[in-house]
Design a protein around this motif. Structure first.
Motif, PDB file in Angstrom:
ATOM      1  N   PRO B 199       0.848  -1.196   0.000  1.00 32.30           N
ATOM      2  CA  PRO B 199       0.000   0.000   0.000  1.00 32.30           C
ATOM      3  C   PRO B 199       0.882   1.244   0.000  1.00 32.30           C
ATOM      4  O   PRO B 199       1.915   1.280   0.667  1.00 32.30           O
ATOM      5  N   LEU B 200       0.455   2.257  -0.748  1.00 32.81           N
ATOM      6  CA  LEU B 200       1.258   3.479  -0.857  1.00 32.81           C
ATOM      7  C   LEU B 200       0.596   4.670  -0.167  1.00 32.81           C
ATOM      8  O   LEU B 200       1.099   5.787  -0.253  1.00 32.81           O
ATOM      9  N   ASN B 201      -0.536   4.437   0.502  1.00 34.52           N
ATOM     10  CA  ASN B 201      -1.252   5.589   1.073  1.00 34.52           C
ATOM     11  C   ASN B 201      -0.448   6.286   2.164  1.00 34.52           C
ATOM     12  O   ASN B 201      -0.495   7.517   2.281  1.00 34.52           O
ATOM     13  N   GLY B 202       0.319   5.529   2.936  1.00 32.29           N
ATOM     14  CA  GLY B 202       1.141   6.148   3.984  1.00 32.29           C
ATOM     15  C   GLY B 202       2.196   7.059   3.369  1.00 32.29           C
ATOM     16  O   GLY B 202       2.392   8.197   3.805  1.00 32.29           O
ATOM     17  N   MET B 203       2.844   6.549   2.316  1.00 35.25           N
ATOM     18  CA  MET B 203       3.872   7.348   1.647  1.00 35.25           C
ATOM     19  C   MET B 203       3.276   8.622   1.038  1.00 35.25           C
ATOM     20  O   MET B 203       3.845   9.712   1.157  1.00 35.25           O
ATOM     21  N   VAL B 204       2.111   8.473   0.405  1.00 34.00           N
ATOM     22  CA  VAL B 204       1.464   9.635  -0.220  1.00 34.00           C
ATOM     23  C   VAL B 204       1.127  10.697   0.825  1.00 34.00           C
ATOM     24  O   VAL B 204       1.372  11.883   0.637  1.00 34.00           O
ATOM     25  N   LYS B 205       0.597  10.226   1.947  1.00 36.34           N
ATOM     26  CA  LYS B 205       0.234  11.157   3.016  1.00 36.34           C
ATOM     27  C   LYS B 205       1.459  11.931   3.487  1.00 36.34           C
ATOM     28  O   LYS B 205       1.419  13.149   3.661  1.00 36.34           O
ATOM     29  N   SER B 206       2.568  11.220   3.673  1.00 37.75           N
ATOM     30  CA  SER B 206       3.731  11.964   4.182  1.00 37.75           C
ATOM     31  C   SER B 206       4.317  12.897   3.130  1.00 37.75           C
ATOM     32  O   SER B 206       4.819  13.968   3.474  1.00 37.75           O
ATOM     33  N   ILE B 207       4.231  12.528   1.845  1.00 36.11           N
ATOM     34  CA  ILE B 207       4.688  13.468   0.806  1.00 36.11           C
ATOM     35  C   ILE B 207       3.844  14.747   0.862  1.00 36.11           C
ATOM     36  O   ILE B 207       4.364  15.866   0.887  1.00 36.11           O
ATOM     37  N   LEU B 208       2.514  14.556   0.883  1.00 43.13           N
ATOM     38  CA  LEU B 208       1.628  15.725   0.816  1.00 43.13           C
ATOM     39  C   LEU B 208       1.729  16.596   2.065  1.00 43.13           C
ATOM     40  O   LEU B 208       1.533  17.819   1.997  1.00 43.13           O
ATOM     41  N   ASN B 209       2.068  15.975   3.202  1.00 46.27           N
ATOM     42  CA  ASN B 209       2.225  16.744   4.439  1.00 46.27           C
ATOM     43  C   ASN B 209       3.554  17.478   4.511  1.00 46.27           C
ATOM     44  O   ASN B 209       3.703  18.440   5.262  1.00 46.27           O
ATOM     45  N   ALA B 210       4.555  16.998   3.722  1.00 45.04           N
ATOM     46  CA  ALA B 210       5.919  17.520   3.888  1.00 45.04           C
ATOM     47  C   ALA B 210       6.183  18.793   3.091  1.00 45.04           C
ATOM     48  O   ALA B 210       7.068  19.566   3.438  1.00 45.04           O
ATOM     49  N   VAL B 211       5.432  19.000   2.015  1.00 48.64           N
ATOM     50  CA  VAL B 211       5.748  20.131   1.125  1.00 48.64           C
ATOM     51  C   VAL B 211       4.495  20.980   0.904  1.00 48.64           C
ATOM     52  O   VAL B 211       3.377  20.514   1.123  1.00 48.64           O
ATOM     53  N   PRO B 212       4.671  22.254   0.479  1.00 43.96           N
ATOM     54  CA  PRO B 212       3.495  23.115   0.324  1.00 43.96           C
ATOM     55  C   PRO B 212       2.502  22.551  -0.702  1.00 43.96           C
ATOM     56  O   PRO B 212       2.912  21.942  -1.698  1.00 43.96           O
ATOM     57  N   TYR B 213       1.210  22.721  -0.428  1.00 41.62           N
ATOM     58  CA  TYR B 213       0.163  22.344  -1.387  1.00 41.62           C
ATOM     59  C   TYR B 213       0.470  22.991  -2.728  1.00 41.62           C
ATOM     60  O   TYR B 213       0.907  24.130  -2.807  1.00 41.62           O
ATOM     61  N   GLY B 214       0.222  22.251  -3.787  1.00 43.10           N
ATOM     62  CA  GLY B 214       0.425  22.829  -5.118  1.00 43.10           C
ATOM     63  C   GLY B 214       1.805  22.540  -5.683  1.00 43.10           C
ATOM     64  O   GLY B 214       2.050  22.774  -6.868  1.00 43.10           O
ATOM     65  N   THR B 215       2.734  22.025  -4.857  1.00 47.61           N
ATOM     66  CA  THR B 215       4.061  21.710  -5.399  1.00 47.61           C
ATOM     67  C   THR B 215       4.153  20.259  -5.878  1.00 47.61           C
ATOM     68  O   THR B 215       5.039  19.911  -6.642  1.00 47.61           O
ATOM     69  N   VAL B 216       3.253  19.413  -5.409  1.00 49.15           N
ATOM     70  CA  VAL B 216       3.181  18.038  -5.934  1.00 49.15           C
ATOM     71  C   VAL B 216       2.120  18.060  -7.036  1.00 49.15           C
ATOM     72  O   VAL B 216       0.954  18.353  -6.777  1.00 49.15           O
ATOM     73  N   HIS B 217       2.529  17.779  -8.264  1.00 48.58           N
ATOM     74  CA  HIS B 217       1.607  17.945  -9.404  1.00 48.58           C
ATOM     75  C   HIS B 217       0.924  16.648  -9.817  1.00 48.58           C
ATOM     76  O   HIS B 217      -0.264  16.627 -10.104  1.00 48.58           O
ATOM     77  N   VAL B 218       1.707  15.571  -9.893  1.00 54.41           N
ATOM     78  CA  VAL B 218       1.159  14.285 -10.348  1.00 54.41           C
ATOM     79  C   VAL B 218       1.687  13.173  -9.449  1.00 54.41           C
ATOM     80  O   VAL B 218       2.883  13.141  -9.137  1.00 54.41           O
ATOM     81  N   LEU B 219       0.809  12.265  -9.044  1.00 54.74           N
ATOM     82  CA  LEU B 219       1.234  10.985  -8.460  1.00 54.74           C
ATOM     83  C   LEU B 219       0.564   9.884  -9.282  1.00 54.74           C
ATOM     84  O   LEU B 219      -0.624   9.962  -9.573  1.00 54.74           O
ATOM     85  N   ARG B 220       1.325   8.885  -9.668  1.00 49.79           N
ATOM     86  CA  ARG B 220       0.744   7.750 -10.399  1.00 49.79           C
ATOM     87  C   ARG B 220       1.490   6.490 -10.028  1.00 49.79           C
ATOM     88  O   ARG B 220       2.711   6.523  -9.832  1.00 49.79           O
ATOM     89  N   ASP B 221       0.764   5.363  -9.950  1.00 47.26           N
ATOM     90  CA  ASP B 221       1.471   4.103  -9.754  1.00 47.26           C
ATOM     91  C   ASP B 221       1.606   3.395 -11.100  1.00 47.26           C
ATOM     92  O   ASP B 221       0.626   3.113 -11.764  1.00 47.26           O
ATOM     93  N   PRO B 222       2.834   3.130 -11.508  1.00 45.49           N
ATOM     94  CA  PRO B 222       3.071   2.560 -12.840  1.00 45.49           C
ATOM     95  C   PRO B 222       2.823   1.053 -12.846  1.00 45.49           C
ATOM     96  O   PRO B 222       3.761   0.271 -12.756  1.00 45.49           O
TER      97      PRO B 222
END
Lengths: 352, 352
Positions: B199-222
């Motif tokens: 599961p990647l939800n934990g990782m996604v949450k910490s990415i989104l919490n670590a940097v200002p909103y709007g700086t993460v543009h795309v997340l995709r699982d290949p």
């Protein structure tokens, strides 16, 4: 009985399926939402009540009088969401296709899905397609899942049936199951007999708008396992006895004839566009009138009543030894009464 | 080419699947939510933004090093919800079983699903079971659908990649696909090579919490079609060119060896526990650090950059004639550059 392997019965919607659900599945995903075992789960999303449902469709044949696997899949999920009082809004479509399946047939199915979605007023918003080598899947399976918003004040559940409530069925029963069976086996189908596959969200909305909140206790669509199995589930969830009258239950003559010929009891045969409403007695006539105002509800009828399990008056004329508290009792046309149990094995595989 | 029937390629996640989606499916269910073609649909439920996703799992074999069809199905839907920034909360489980399937195997699969749900912090709230006669379905297929709430201010989409953005991959690629292929074909699997299903939800949450909103543009699982296909989808959705460096892309030696032996390009092989993040350059180092702090992100790396389609500087050393605006370009280890197209046919059927 083979107890090491999965049997057809495990997918029946009946007693054996119920036992697999309660013994193998519920303990693993233990949570109060799943344990309610209604047609949809009722979720709380930041204070918004959302009904969420899923079903896979594996019907054989994929085209049949009155519909095909595509509109059946859309209507089925629309109806499951509606039975919790949810207003269905968005659905997903996941296709599993067999290599070599004709694109022309796929197009017809997808077109039917588009039309069914339009008719029900839902949007198909996400999907998935898998293709398997020949022989690994039979033509096409479709999963639909969906969400809808439950208006404030609405509280429907199989566990809400109360003594004194009236039981209403929205029309003739067993049409879908008998149509599928007849098509599959190449039996002649009488003109006028076709699947009842239809969206019920419009009917549900008008029922809920017509009578005071709290007077509609249970809505359920009697699909796999038919009216008998669904009423047994409700009797068990609500801890009540339900007594129904055979003569009040609408069955088309041609459907009854086919059932008699093949040895099926229409009470156990699947429906795909009918609902059971269990409502306070004072609103029963109002609900009946509203249901009958819809095209698919013209043959609606009050078929029975809910009793307390302590109340012996529902046992009049009961013969046979299999009565236990929380049963469904059928008063037959000849005046006797018998217990109508949950479907035990699989009567008709691949009915939906 | 047979254009009247469904081909294995139609389920590949690649170019031919893409063409079926855009030609046959989108027009029928025409609506702006489906047309975005992200991993989940983003719904508005009474003002709450909800991500909603579905996937069917038909992987062969059903048990493999690193997981089985059950945890794969839970993780897959958790990840699809997460890639829209949604916090996955509730999932459905719909089983299609073959008559005679061993209950012991079903139990193992269900237990894995329960554990995966617990690990990801999601509840299984509704489900469905169908059983088909022998030979009509291969052992077990599982559909999972799910919903999650998208926090306010989060806006992720494949169409948000901007010139200057950095492309990050969260770890080694091709592990899942090579594991499935090796298990299915009975090839020896090197120790340490196993599916990356997680599961990647934990990782996604910490990415989104670590940097200002709007700086993460795309997340995709290949997943199906691999990193190459996913980056092509993003380049097309965002109308940009993406240039990646082969030497920066983490691939385990044993996986690379098997790929070379069998003639597979790891860029096209499926992953089930990796994400691609496309972020503003000023936060790339922060995102990388956060991703690496998660167990499944230890090998994360910046693998490339996003260019305007007008910018010729991304075309350095490009050979070959198949460049068109909105391409993905790979700078090879020997210093050349080539266009990396979307997967054309089905490389590996039944990979998930």
């Amino acid at each position: 009985m083979d107890d090491k392997n999965v049997l057809l019965d495990h997918g029946s919607g009946g007693k054996i399926a119920h036992s697999m659900l309660t013994k193998m599945i519920l303990p693993l995903f233990d949570n109060p939402l799943l344990a309610k075992m209604d047609d949809s789960a009722v979720l709380d999303l930041s204070g918004i009540r959302v009904s969420f449902s899923t079903d896979s469709y594996v019907v054989d044949p994929i085209f049949f009088p009155g519909g095909n696997i595509g509109d059946l899949a859309v209507n089925g999920t629309v109806n499951d969401i509606s039975m919790c009082g949810g207003d269905p809004l968005y659905i997903s479509v996941a296709l599993i296709l067999e290599e070599g399946f004709a694109k022309a047939e796929l197009s017809r199915i997808l077109e039917s899905m588009g039309e069914a979605a339009k008719r029900a007023g839902v949007m198909v918003v996400t999907g998935d397609t898998k293709v398997l080598p020949r022989g690994k899947v039979d033509k096409i399976f479709i999963n639909t899942s969906g969400v809808g918003i439950i208006p404030e004040g609405i509280n429907l559940s199989g566990s809400n049936a109360s003594p004194g409530d009236k039981v209403i069925v929205s029309g003739t029963i067993a049409d879908h199951g008998i149509t599928i069976l007849s098509s599959r086996e190449g039996l002649g189908i009488s003109p006028g007999v076709q699947s009842d596959s239809a969206p019920l969200n419009g009917m549900v909305k008008s029922i809920l708008n017509a009578v005071p909140y709290g007077t509609v206790h249970v809505l359920r669509d009697p699909t796999r396992g038919g009216v008998a199995t669904t009423l047994n589930e409700i009797a068990s969830q609500s801890n009540v006895t339900i007594r129904i009258k055979e003569e009040a239950i609408p069955v088309k003559d041609a459907v009854r004839g086919t059932c008699e010929l093949l040895g099926f009891d229409p009470l156990y045969v699947a429906n795909e566009g009918k609902l059971l409403a269990i409502v306070s007695p004072e609103v029963a006539e109002d609900v009946l009138r509203v249901v009958r105002s819809h095209e698919s509800g013209r043959d609606a009828s009050v078929i029975g009543e809910v009793y307390s399990i302590e109340d012996a008056s529902c046992l009049v004329s009961l013969s046979g030894a299999n009565y236990s508290k929380g049963s469904v009792i059928l008063e037959t046309v000849i005046g006797g009464a018998r217990v109508v149990d949950m479907l035990t094995g699989e009567q008709l595989p691949r009915i939906c």
